[in-house]
Scaffold this motif. Structure first.
Motif, PDB file in Angstrom:
ATOM      1  N   ALA A 158       0.827  -1.203   0.000  1.00 34.36           N
ATOM      2  CA  ALA A 158       0.000   0.000   0.000  1.00 34.36           C
ATOM      3  C   ALA A 158       0.857   1.247   0.000  1.00 34.36           C
ATOM      4  O   ALA A 158       0.445   2.294  -0.495  1.00 34.36           O
ATOM      5  CB  ALA A 158      -0.943  -0.013   1.201  1.00 34.36           C
ATOM      6  N   PHE A 159       2.059   1.139   0.559  1.00 39.43           N
ATOM      7  CA  PHE A 159       2.907   2.322   0.642  1.00 39.43           C
ATOM      8  C   PHE A 159       3.824   2.490  -0.560  1.00 39.43           C
ATOM      9  O   PHE A 159       4.558   3.475  -0.634  1.00 39.43           O
ATOM     10  CB  PHE A 159       3.759   2.269   1.922  1.00 39.43           C
ATOM     11  N   THR A 160       3.823   1.520  -1.494  1.00 42.83           N
ATOM     12  CA  THR A 160       4.717   1.665  -2.645  1.00 42.83           C
ATOM     13  C   THR A 160       4.152   2.678  -3.631  1.00 42.83           C
ATOM     14  O   THR A 160       2.948   2.823  -3.795  1.00 42.83           O
ATOM     15  CB  THR A 160       4.888   0.335  -3.391  1.00 42.83           C
ATOM     16  N   VAL A 161       5.067   3.389  -4.278  1.00 44.85           N
ATOM     17  CA  VAL A 161       4.658   4.445  -5.197  1.00 44.85           C
ATOM     18  C   VAL A 161       5.339   4.244  -6.533  1.00 44.85           C
ATOM     19  O   VAL A 161       6.549   4.011  -6.597  1.00 44.85           O
ATOM     20  CB  VAL A 161       5.057   5.833  -4.639  1.00 44.85           C
ATOM     21  N   THR A 162       4.600   4.301  -7.610  1.00 46.31           N
ATOM     22  CA  THR A 162       5.220   4.326  -8.936  1.00 46.31           C
ATOM     23  C   THR A 162       4.871   5.636  -9.621  1.00 46.31           C
ATOM     24  O   THR A 162       5.579   6.622  -9.501  1.00 46.31           O
ATOM     25  CB  THR A 162       4.781   3.147  -9.812  1.00 46.31           C
ATOM     26  N   ASP A 163       3.785   5.649 -10.378  1.00 45.72           N
ATOM     27  CA  ASP A 163       3.485   6.890 -11.088  1.00 45.72           C
ATOM     28  C   ASP A 163       2.341   7.675 -10.452  1.00 45.72           C
ATOM     29  O   ASP A 163       2.139   8.836 -10.770  1.00 45.72           O
ATOM     30  CB  ASP A 163       3.158   6.589 -12.557  1.00 45.72           C
ATOM     31  N   GLU A 164       1.594   7.028  -9.540  1.00 50.12           N
ATOM     32  CA  GLU A 164       0.488   7.762  -8.918  1.00 50.12           C
ATOM     33  C   GLU A 164       0.917   8.257  -7.544  1.00 50.12           C
ATOM     34  O   GLU A 164       1.614   7.562  -6.823  1.00 50.12           O
ATOM     35  CB  GLU A 164      -0.734   6.842  -8.780  1.00 50.12           C
ATOM     36  N   PRO A 165       0.458   9.440  -7.136  1.00 42.85           N
ATOM     37  CA  PRO A 165       0.897   9.989  -5.850  1.00 42.85           C
ATOM     38  C   PRO A 165       0.254   9.232  -4.701  1.00 42.85           C
ATOM     39  O   PRO A 165      -0.696   8.487  -4.897  1.00 42.85           O
ATOM     40  CB  PRO A 165       0.356  11.422  -5.900  1.00 42.85           C
ATOM     41  N   LEU A 166       0.798   9.440  -3.521  1.00 46.71           N
ATOM     42  CA  LEU A 166       0.236   8.801  -2.345  1.00 46.71           C
ATOM     43  C   LEU A 166      -0.068   9.877  -1.321  1.00 46.71           C
ATOM     44  O   LEU A 166       0.842  10.561  -0.854  1.00 46.71           O
ATOM     45  CB  LEU A 166       1.228   7.783  -1.774  1.00 46.71           C
ATOM     46  N   GLN A 167      -1.343  10.038  -1.000  1.00 45.36           N
ATOM     47  CA  GLN A 167      -1.695  11.080  -0.034  1.00 45.36           C
ATOM     48  C   GLN A 167      -2.165  10.498   1.284  1.00 45.36           C
ATOM     49  O   GLN A 167      -1.871  11.021   2.340  1.00 45.36           O
ATOM     50  CB  GLN A 167      -2.836  11.938  -0.604  1.00 45.36           C
ATOM     51  N   LEU A 168      -2.957   9.421   1.195  1.00 43.75           N
ATOM     52  CA  LEU A 168      -3.603   8.905   2.390  1.00 43.75           C
ATOM     53  C   LEU A 168      -3.625   7.392   2.352  1.00 43.75           C
ATOM     54  O   LEU A 168      -3.998   6.793   1.356  1.00 43.75           O
ATOM     55  CB  LEU A 168      -5.038   9.447   2.473  1.00 43.75           C
ATOM     56  N   VAL A 169      -3.216   6.796   3.452  1.00 49.20           N
ATOM     57  CA  VAL A 169      -3.299   5.345   3.569  1.00 49.20           C
ATOM     58  C   VAL A 169      -4.227   5.009   4.731  1.00 49.20           C
ATOM     59  O   VAL A 169      -4.056   5.523   5.827  1.00 49.20           O
ATOM     60  CB  VAL A 169      -1.911   4.718   3.821  1.00 49.20           C
ATOM     61  N   ILE A 170      -5.217   4.176   4.455  1.00 47.40           N
ATOM     62  CA  ILE A 170      -6.154   3.753   5.491  1.00 47.40           C
ATOM     63  C   ILE A 170      -5.795   2.339   5.915  1.00 47.40           C
ATOM     64  O   ILE A 170      -5.730   1.442   5.076  1.00 47.40           O
ATOM     65  CB  ILE A 170      -7.599   3.773   4.973  1.00 47.40           C
ATOM     66  N   LEU A 171      -5.533   2.153   7.185  1.00 52.11           N
ATOM     67  CA  LEU A 171      -5.133   0.832   7.673  1.00 52.11           C
ATOM     68  C   LEU A 171      -6.198   0.309   8.646  1.00 52.11           C
ATOM     69  O   LEU A 171      -6.401   0.884   9.704  1.00 52.11           O
ATOM     70  CB  LEU A 171      -3.775   0.918   8.393  1.00 52.11           C
ATOM     71  N   ASP A 172      -6.849  -0.763   8.253  1.00 50.97           N
ATOM     72  CA  ASP A 172      -7.906  -1.347   9.089  1.00 50.97           C
ATOM     73  C   ASP A 172      -7.354  -2.549   9.844  1.00 50.97           C
ATOM     74  O   ASP A 172      -7.145  -3.605   9.268  1.00 50.97           O
ATOM     75  CB  ASP A 172      -9.089  -1.773   8.215  1.00 50.97           C
ATOM     76  N   GLU A 173      -7.108  -2.367  11.136  1.00 55.94           N
ATOM     77  CA  GLU A 173      -6.553  -3.437  11.967  1.00 55.94           C
ATOM     78  C   GLU A 173      -5.296  -4.037  11.326  1.00 55.94           C
ATOM     79  O   GLU A 173      -5.202  -5.237  11.133  1.00 55.94           O
ATOM     80  CB  GLU A 173      -7.583  -4.558  12.158  1.00 55.94           C
ATOM     81  N   PRO A 174      -4.312  -3.197  11.015  1.00 53.75           N
ATOM     82  CA  PRO A 174      -3.134  -3.707  10.299  1.00 53.75           C
ATOM     83  C   PRO A 174      -2.279  -4.626  11.148  1.00 53.75           C
ATOM     84  O   PRO A 174      -1.504  -5.400  10.614  1.00 53.75           O
ATOM     85  CB  PRO A 174      -2.367  -2.444   9.933  1.00 53.75           C
ATOM     86  N   THR A 175      -2.412  -4.525  12.459  1.00 50.08           N
ATOM     87  CA  THR A 175      -1.529  -5.331  13.295  1.00 50.08           C
ATOM     88  C   THR A 175      -2.205  -6.577  13.829  1.00 50.08           C
ATOM     89  O   THR A 175      -1.636  -7.294  14.642  1.00 50.08           O
ATOM     90  CB  THR A 175      -1.036  -4.507  14.504  1.00 50.08           C
ATOM     91  N   SER A 176      -3.424  -6.857  13.344  1.00 52.77           N
ATOM     92  CA  SER A 176      -4.177  -7.966  13.934  1.00 52.77           C
ATOM     93  C   SER A 176      -3.448  -9.294  13.780  1.00 52.77           C
ATOM     94  O   SER A 176      -3.600 -10.183  14.591  1.00 52.77           O
ATOM     95  CB  SER A 176      -5.576  -8.065  13.319  1.00 52.77           C
ATOM     96  N   SER A 177      -2.680  -9.464  12.691  1.00 50.13           N
ATOM     97  CA  SER A 177      -1.971 -10.734  12.507  1.00 50.13           C
ATOM     98  C   SER A 177      -0.478 -10.605  12.772  1.00 50.13           C
ATOM     99  O   SER A 177       0.280 -11.523  12.498  1.00 50.13           O
ATOM    100  CB  SER A 177      -2.157 -11.251  11.084  1.00 50.13           C
ATOM    101  N   LEU A 178      -0.044  -9.461  13.301  1.00 53.02           N
ATOM    102  CA  LEU A 178       1.389  -9.272  13.508  1.00 53.02           C
ATOM    103  C   LEU A 178       1.719  -9.443  14.981  1.00 53.02           C
ATOM    104  O   LEU A 178       0.908  -9.168  15.856  1.00 53.02           O
ATOM    105  CB  LEU A 178       1.799  -7.854  13.075  1.00 53.02           C
ATOM    106  N   ASP A 179       2.938  -9.853  15.236  1.00 47.81           N
ATOM    107  CA  ASP A 179       3.333  -9.947  16.644  1.00 47.81           C
ATOM    108  C   ASP A 179       3.798  -8.573  17.128  1.00 47.81           C
ATOM    109  O   ASP A 179       3.886  -7.621  16.353  1.00 47.81           O
ATOM    110  CB  ASP A 179       4.402 -11.022  16.837  1.00 47.81           C
ATOM    111  N   ALA A 180       4.089  -8.505  18.411  1.00 45.11           N
ATOM    112  CA  ALA A 180       4.370  -7.200  19.016  1.00 45.11           C
ATOM    113  C   ALA A 180       5.529  -6.491  18.327  1.00 45.11           C
ATOM    114  O   ALA A 180       5.474  -5.282  18.059  1.00 45.11           O
ATOM    115  CB  ALA A 180       4.668  -7.394  20.500  1.00 45.11           C
ATOM    116  N   HIS A 181       6.570  -7.225  18.030  1.00 44.66           N
ATOM    117  CA  HIS A 181       7.772  -6.635  17.440  1.00 44.66           C
ATOM    118  C   HIS A 181       7.461  -6.030  16.075  1.00 44.66           C
ATOM    119  O   HIS A 181       7.783  -4.867  15.792  1.00 44.66           O
ATOM    120  CB  HIS A 181       8.834  -7.729  17.318  1.00 44.66           C
ATOM    121  N   THR A 182       6.806  -6.816  15.213  1.00 45.64           N
ATOM    122  CA  THR A 182       6.502  -6.336  13.863  1.00 45.64           C
ATOM    123  C   THR A 182       5.492  -5.198  13.901  1.00 45.64           C
ATOM    124  O   THR A 182       5.582  -4.250  13.125  1.00 45.64           O
ATOM    125  CB  THR A 182       5.920  -7.480  13.005  1.00 45.64           C
ATOM    126  N   ALA A 183       4.536  -5.305  14.837  1.00 40.71           N
ATOM    127  CA  ALA A 183       3.537  -4.239  14.949  1.00 40.71           C
ATOM    128  C   ALA A 183       4.231  -2.933  15.304  1.00 40.71           C
ATOM    129  O   ALA A 183       3.919  -1.872  14.747  1.00 40.71           O
ATOM    130  CB  ALA A 183       2.507  -4.616  16.015  1.00 40.71           C
TER     131      ALA A 183
END
Lengths: 488, 324, 225
Positions: A158-183
């Motif tokens: 979601a954070f990679t950029v090629t030719d389109e700009p990036l203004q806003l990233v919406i993250l819905d429970e992004p850490t739900s499957s990550l452990d504490a360190h990665t979160a």
């Protein structure tokens, strides 16, 4: 607080799903270089709001303004072009493709000679930036990755950029499957990204994360925004209080029973995995609630109990026939080609038999009987089940379970998306049936419903973390236990 | 949600089957080698330039038809008409392509266009491909019979010449198989758009959300199936020199078996062009030469195909994942 | 009122097959100038009966849900008839035994198919395809040089006509009718219909999914007889 220009502004946005008001007049805005934390209990409307922001859900009412220009037909393509990206909880990766190929899917610009190498370096670069030491190779097939790594890939993409700009990233429970360190790595990156000008909306149940990462916190409840303030103005307690303070509603004037009844034990179950604070025990005639945040093992346990049938299985004892009322009607409950009567009768086929054949009379009789008792609103029970409203379909599923010979009724969050009128009718019916000796195991994501229960078990990470009797049952306690951070 | 432990670069807990997974990917090749070894043991003289040429000749059209099926299976569909389409192409080849080349070419191109059109129809009306292609199979069959009520016709000379090539050292069928497999592999597995095509089978919604046209992918994949169906028919007639309306009928099921044998799965967009070609070769070898050498009575040759399929799929199931 | 019923009739999925059949028949007799119209019907009915019986078996399997199909039916039929004829051995007294043997072989095949599908996790298309290859071989070797004629009682039975309609056609219609009742009005049939619509919901509604599937595949095999 940076928030210079406003990127997106929603004004008085509303969205209905049948009788349910998912968004009830929400005004929301986010500016450049800002991180907004969005919190609320289940069903508060967070996901719906996100869909509107990402262009995957059209509001029934209200206006959307992006970069100062009001949007007529806001849709996914428009959102993309304007630099709004979304990482939903249901991952949108193709499991049969590699990490690099999945990156290519997001970026049409990655084509031509050497595209794979370019896609690989793009996603690897981003993964290294966000999650150093991730251990993912660009040639890994996504379907073979563990869910945690898949989540990492999805977020990084979601954070990679090629030719389109990036203004806003919406993250819905992004850490739900990550452990504490990665979160922690992810949240640190979000702060860096925000400082560099990319805004972020963070939805999470982990209040610690929200407090640490957000500039501003917005709290939703029942489809409305109930509070919006700088993150520094909140602390855990204030968040919990604002989220959970219930509107006044009818509470059942039930005969208070102290502690478990002295009737026979119908169900005794231990959730699999690590040690729970308690085993789930249900006596005859009790209504037992299963609470906690969605997806923390409640449905799993219900299904295990259902499979155990009328016998023993591992740590489960089930003493009578069991029926289940599904919450996800489409996948678990409805037979879409059949009539209402047939849908109701399917669990009781033995009862509806006269000799060798099923009797249409008996079937219609049963359906009519239940139409009366549970007030299913339909002119004709032989109509297709889908002709009913969502709430009435749910009632039909209740009729199916209650009309059977089962003495134990499992309910898998069956009131999701059902209107308040239907709910109250069903609550009465459940209490009545319990008085007559049926046992109910009720998983619900709405804390108000728990007031119908004799005892509530709160789930967290697949184990029971609290067992609350009716006398000590308050919404504060339930929410506190739901949000209890897992001990490291 | 039990947290996933990702301490540093420790081996991920989700890949304990690594050596088994490798075995699973190599299963098609292993099966082929096994069969070749069996043939070598039973009749060493078959392992020669001449022997391979003879045994693998008919494998080329089967491989091409298998690839046609593979394109369709990639996007979670099924083509039950490929066999009769090959027969139709064969009849066109032996008649019009020989007598009135321009008409022949036009008709073959029309066939491909019809295939692409089927893809559009299936997508727009959300029709099950099994039913649509089953119906089409009768259409192709009927057209073939109209064209050639009795076996006959004559293959064009250029086709005979091409299929009769005798390259040095390596028999023509082997060369052809390698070339075909490599070309399709690069096209589908290595190209940037190929990733999109395969992704459509893996998670169509994701592809759609990312802005790609699912209609286009269906049209292209069905069109490719048509193209390879044409190639298969041409190759077949090049070998048999004359045509027969029923000549391709067995290809439908053989092509499905070849794709699955080669590691493909019915849903999920997981296919392997190289595997498909190997699967086709395996089936072609097992179909006749192996069994003849094993002195298996001709009655049992068909049955042996069934047993081979079951054995390979059972092996695959045992090695980890479901066969589709 | 009548318009409504006509509309309902036109909306049924099967009406167009009957219309199509009627049109084909009309086209055929137009070509023959009305000659042999009756004979065409009689012959057509006799032959169609076989497809009907097999088709119904296939229908039950397909109703189990997407992906379920039984490709072994053609081979199954061949084997069943060979078994039946061999057992009957031209002897009227053995008719019942022969039919039972054919039924048995069909059911055995159906169970074997399901074993491949469930235990070896082979997709139904491939499983039934493979078994059809095997059955074909068994059939060929078993029926080698089979020159046995059906017992005279059996043969004359199949040629009876009632009011000009071949008895087989009548039996076929009765069979279809019975199967219809089984599907709609018996617990087994209901279960099949439920599984096909929503396998997970069927499981959660207490239906023994795997057992029903086994029975259905065995039943389909039995149709071969």
């Amino acid at each position: 607080m940076p928030a210079a220009d406003t990127i997106i502004e929603l004004r008085d946005v509303a969205r209905h799903y049948g009788a349910v008001r998912a968004l009830d007049g929400v005004t929301f805005s986010i500016g450049t270089g800002e991180c907004v934390g969005l919190v609320g209990h289940n069903g508060a409307g967070k996901s719906t709001l996100m869909h509107v922001l990402a262009g995957t859900g059209t509001p029934d009412r209200g206006s959307i303004t992006v970069n100062g220009a009001q949007q007529g037909g806001y849709a996914v393509e428009v959102a993309h072009r304007l630099g709004v990206r979304c990482v939903f909880q249901e991952l949108s990766l193709c499991p049969n493709l590699t990490v690099a190929e999945n990156t290519r899917i997001s970026h049409a610009a990655l084509k031509g000679w050497g595209w794979n190498r370019r896609a690989a370096s793009l996603i690897m670069g981003k993964l290294d930036e966000i999650f150093p030491g991730h251990g993912i190779a660009p040639g890994d097939v996504v379907g073979d990755l563990a869910i945690g790594k898949r989540q990492m890939v999805e977020v990084a993409r979601a954070f990679t950029v090629t030719d389109e700009p990036l203004q806003l990233v919406i993250l819905d429970e992004p850490t739900s499957s990550l452990d504490a360190h990665t979160a922690a790595q992810l949240l640190a990156y979000v702060r860096r990204s925000v400082a560099a000008g990319v805004s972020c909306i963070l939805i999470s149940h982990l209040l610690g994360e929200i407090l640490d990462t957000s500039d501003r916190i917005v709290i939703m409840r029942d489809g409305k925004v109930v509070a919006s303030d700088a993150a520094t103005a909140f602390d855990r307690d204030r968040l919990v209080a604002t989220m959970g303070a219930a509107a006044v509603h009818e509470r059942a004037a039930a005969a208070a029973a102290e502690g478990p009844r002295s009737t026979a034990v119908m169900v005794s179950a231990r959730p699999p995995g690590e040690d729970s604070a308690a085993d789930l025990v249900a006596h005859e005639g009790e209504i037992i609630g299963l609470a906690g945040l969605a997806g923390h093992g409640q449905t799993r346990l219900l299904i295990d109990i259902f499979d155990a049938g009328a016998g023993r299985s591992g740590g489960l004892t089930v003493a009578a026939p069991v029926a289940l009322v599904a919450g996800d009607r489409q996948t678990d409950g409805i037979f879409p080609l059949w009539s209402i009567a047939a849908n109701i009768g399917i669990r009781s086929l033995n009862k509806l038999r006269r000799g060798l054949l099923l009797s249409r009379e008996l079937e219609t009789g049963m359906a009519e009987d239940w139409q009366q008792r549970i007030s299913i609103r339909t002119p004709d029970l032989t109509n297709n089940i889908l002709s009913l409203s969502g709430g009435n379909q749910q009632k039909a599923l209740f009729a199916r379970a209650l009309g059977s010979d089962a003495r134990i009724i499992l309910m898998d969050d069956p009131m999701r998306g059902v209107d308040i009128g239907t709910k109250l009718e069903v609550y009465d019916l459940i209490r009545e049936e319990a008085r007559q000796g049926r046992t109910f195991l009720w998983y619900t994501t709405e804390t108000e419903e728990l007031s119908n229960c004799d005892r509530v078990y709160v789930f967290r990470d697949g184990r029971i973390v609290a067992a609350l009797d009716r006398s000590e049952l308050t919404e504060e306690k339930v929410i506190q236990s739901s949000f209890a951070e897992a001990a490291p | 949600m039990t947290p996933v432990s990702l301490s540093g670069t420790a081996a991920p807990a989700r890949r304990p089957l690594h050596p088994l997974r490798l075995l699973r990917t190599l299963l098609p090749a292993l099966s082929l080698i096994l069969i070749l070894a069996a043939i070598a043991y039973l009749n060493p003289r078959a392992i020669s330039y001449f022997g391979f040429n003879l045994m693998l000749n008919l494998a080329i059209p089967i491989a091409l038809a298998t690839l046609a099926q593979m394109f369709v299976i990639t996007i979670n569909e099924l083509d039950l008409s490929i066999g009769t389409f090959v027969g139709f192409v064969g009849c066109v080849t032996a008649t019009w392509l020989h007598d009135q080349p321009l008409l022949g070419i036009a008709v073959l191109a029309g066939g491909v266009a019809v295939y692409a059109g089927l893809g559009v129809l299936i997508h727009l009306r959300n029709l099950p491909s099994i039913v649509v292609t089953l119906g089409m199979s009768f259409v192709w069959q009927g057209l073939a019979i109209l064209l050639l009520p009795k076996p006959g016709g004559k293959a064009p000379d250029w086709l005979l010449g091409m299929m009769g090539l005798k390259p040095p050292f390596v028999p023509f069928p082997v060369v052809a198989a390698i070339v075909i497999a490599v070309v399709v592999h690069f096209g589908l597995m290595r190209s940037s758009y190929g990733a999109v095509l395969r992704g459509a089978g893996g998670n169509g919604q994701a592809i759609d959300r990312a802005g790609w046209s699912l209609l286009k992918t269906k049209m292209i994949m069905f069109g490719l199936a048509g193209v390879f169906g044409v190639f298969s028919g041409l190759a077949l007639i090049g070998i048999t020199t004359s045509a027969d309306a029923n000549i391709g009928n067995g290809y439908t099921l053989l092509s499905i078996a070849g794709v699955i044998l080669g590691g493909g799965e019915f849903v999920g967009g997981r296919v392997s062009p190289i595997g498909a070609v190997i699967g086709a070769l395996t089936l072609a070898l097992a179909a006749s030469p192996l069994l003849t050498f094993m002195h298996i009575p001709p009655d049992w040759q068909v049955g042996a195909n069934g047993i081979i399929l079951i054995v390979v799929l059972a092996a695959r199931a045992l090695l980890g994942r479901r066969g589709g | 009122m009548s318009m409504d019923r006509v509309k309902k009739l036109l909306a049924t999925p099967w009406i167009w097959s009957f219309v199509g059949a009627l049109l084909v028949w009309l086209a055929a007799i137009t070509f023959t100038h009305g000659y042999g119209a009756g004979g065409m019907l009689t012959a057509g009915l006799s032959l169609a009966v076989f497809m009907v019986i097999v088709g119904i078996g296939q229908m039950f399997v397909i109703t189990l849900g997407p992906g379920n199909v039984d490709l072994s039916l053609p081979a199954n039929i061949g084997l069943a008839s060979a078994v039946a004829m061999k057992v009957m051995d031209g002897n009227d007294a053995m008719i019942a035994v022969g039919l039972a043997a054919a039924l048995g072989s069909g059911i055995a095949i159906g169970i074997a198919n399901y074993g491949l599908i469930r235990v070896l996790r082979i997709p139904p298309i491939i499983a039934t395809l493979s078994s059809s290859f095997i059955i074909l071989s068994i059939d060929i070797s078993y029926g080698r040089g089979l020159q046995i004629k059906p017992p005279p009682g059996f043969a004359s039975f199949t040629n009876i006509q009632i009011f000009g309609l071949p008895i087989l056609a009548i039996l076929g219609v009765i069979f279809a009718f019975v199967c219809g009742i089984v599907l709609q009005r018996m617990i087994y049939g209901r279960s099949v219909l439920a599984i096909g619509q929503n396998m997970r919901a069927a499981r959660l509604a207490g239906i023994p999914v795997e057992r029903i599937r086994l029975i259905t595949y065995a039943f389909s095999g039995a149709r071969g007889h």
